[in-house]
Structures are given as structure tokens and as C-alpha cells.
Motif scaffolding. Structure first.
Motif, mmCIF file in Angstrom:
data_model
loop_
_atom_site.group_PDB
_atom_site.id
_atom_site.type_symbol
_atom_site.label_atom_id
_atom_site.label_comp_id
_atom_site.label_asym_id
_atom_site.label_seq_id
_atom_site.Cartn_x
_atom_site.Cartn_y
_atom_site.Cartn_z
ATOM 1 N N LYS A 98 -18.651 -40.734 -13.182
ATOM 2 C CA LYS A 98 -17.699 -41.574 -12.431
ATOM 3 C C LYS A 98 -16.945 -40.708 -11.425
ATOM 4 O O LYS A 98 -16.744 -41.087 -10.274
ATOM 5 N N THR B 172 -18.992 -39.862 -8.417
ATOM 6 C CA THR B 172 -19.099 -40.984 -7.478
ATOM 7 C C THR B 172 -17.832 -41.072 -6.623
ATOM 8 O O THR B 172 -17.903 -41.215 -5.399
ATOM 9 N N GLU C 120 -17.479 -40.497 -2.560
ATOM 10 C CA GLU C 120 -16.875 -41.480 -1.662
ATOM 11 C C GLU C 120 -15.707 -40.873 -0.891
ATOM 12 O O GLU C 120 -15.519 -41.139 0.292
#
Lengths: 170, 68
Positions: free
Chosen positions: A158, A161, A165
Motif C-alpha cells: 500500500k 502505491t 502516486e
């Protein structure tokens, strides 16, 4: 002291666990060579092998199952500490949410949730032919490590990610 | 992604190069390239403001919504 990044606690633990894994592989190699070249003494069906530089010795039943168990457990130990050292190596990076840590945590999860329990049952039943659940605390510890590692792997996935971003926010 | 970045069109209208724009708004050429290629996940209001100021345009001149 910093926890992550260069010159941090992660750096210290990387060297500590890498040293342990190297010492274990040296110990495993020594035992293997000593068994194959008969550098040990036997007495009443038990072997006695001196460990250099320590003044101690390893003793056990002189039978194939015991010798194989020692080698398998030591090999598992080498993998265990080597992967832990790689996890801390990945935590030394300036960006901790990286692919290396996810790969190594996945390996650590597989080692503790699959390889470890399989090794436990293989050693206990086909190799040592035991009828009880002796040393079951080792299996429980492996499973606990494995479950924690499984959650950590997904937390880092997580995080990776979110990091990606964030890096792509201009 | 359904948001299209039309920065190349505005740059060619103003006869500006990517390098010059990057210098004007204070981001790297690599990041500007990510923005132009549509690989960026998000754009900060401060970056958008800097681009609009440098190119004397509106956000709608740079960004457009295209139905997929």
C-alpha cells in the motif's frame, strides 16, 4: 538515532543479521565437511564434534536422521537470517517504500508460513519418526513471524502505491 | 486516463520549448515530460498556477476532459 535510511538502526541490524547468516553458513559448511571427512569421534553410538575457536563441541546420536536434521535446520537458519538482513538492507534506502522490501518480505512470509512448517513436519515425522508434537513452540513462532510478515508485506505494498502516486504528482 | 494534457499545443502556440518552461516554473524537465505524456497521477495547484502564469493562459487551455 534514525530508524530508517543510511547510517541508521536499519544499517546496524543489516550488518548484524548479515554477519549471523555468514557465520551460520560457515558453521554449516564446517559441519558438512567434518561429517564427510570423518573429523569427529564416536562413543556409544554418539558423535562428538569439536567446534573450532569456541572450545565447545556438538554431540548427538550418530545416525543419518540426526545429521540430516542438523543440516536442514542450519540451512533454514541461514535463509532466515539472510532474508532478514536483506529486509534491513532495503530499509537503509532513502525511500523505504521500495520494491526490494516487498520482495524480501514476501520471501520471509513464504519461508515462515510454508517452508518452515513443511520442514518442521518433514523433520518430525519422516526423518526423526517422532510420534509427539515436541518443539511445537518453534512451529508456533514461525507461524507468528509469517503472519506478521504477511501483514507487513501488504502494508508496504500500500505504501509503495501511495509513494508512486506521490512521486507522479507534479 | 480521461484527462488530457494539452501542454504541447500551448507551448507551440507560444513558441516555447519544454526546457524554457521548466526553468520558468521551477520544475525539472523530467517532471514536465511526465506531465506532458499524461503519466502524471496528479497536478498541484501551485504547478498549475505557475504554468498558467508563465504561459498566460487558463487551466482549461492545458487540461481537458475526454470521454473514454
Amino acid at each position: 538515532m534514525k530508524i530508517f535510511g543510511p547510517k541508521s538502526l536499519s544499517d546496524l541490524f543489516y550488518y548484524l543479521f548479515r554477519t549471523i547468516s555468514i557465520l551460520l553458513i560457515l558453521f554449516l559448511s564446517y559441519i558438512f565437511i567434518a561429517f564427510t571427512t570423518n573429523r569427529f569421534s564416536t562413543n556409544n553410538g554418539r558423535f562428538d564434534m569439536e567446534i573450532p575457536l569456541t572450545g565447545t563441541s556438538i554431540k548427538g546420536e550418530y545416525q543419518f536422521s540426526d545429521i540430516l536434521t542438523i543440516h536442514l535446520v542450519l540451512f533454514f537458519g541461514v535463509l532466515f537470517f539472510y532474508i532478514i538482513s536483506n529486509i534491513f538492507k532495503a530499509l537503509k534506502e532513502s525511500i523505504i517504500f521500495n520494491k526490494k522490501i516487498i520482495q524480501n518480505l514476501t520471501l520471509f512470509t513464504i519461508l515462515n508460513l510454508i517452508i518452515g512448517p513443511v520442514l518442521y513436519f518433514v523433520i518430525h515425522y519422516p526423518i526423526m519418526k517422532k510420534a509427539d508434537f515436541g518443539d511445537v513452540h518453534n512451529l508456533i513462532l514461525l507461524l507468528i513471524f509469517g503472519v506478521i510478515s504477511l501483514f507487513l508485506t501488504n502494508i508496504f505494498k500500500k505504501g509503495y502505491t501511495v509513494q508512486s502516486e506521490n512521486d507522479l504528482t507534479i | 486516463m480521461s484527462i488530457v494534457v494539452n501542454l504541447n499545443n500551448v507551448l507551440s502556440e507560444r513558441n516555447l520549448k519544454s526546457k524554457e518552461l521548466a526553468e520558468m516554473i521551477g520544475i525539472t524537465e523530467a517532471n514536465l515530460s511526465i506531465l506532458k505524456s499524461g503519466k502524471a497521477k496528479a497536478i498541484r495547484f501551485s504547478t498549475l498556477e505557475a504554468i498558467c502564469k508563465a504561459l498566460d493562459c487558463q487551466p482549461a487551455d492545458i487540461l481537458a476532459y475526454k470521454k473514454e
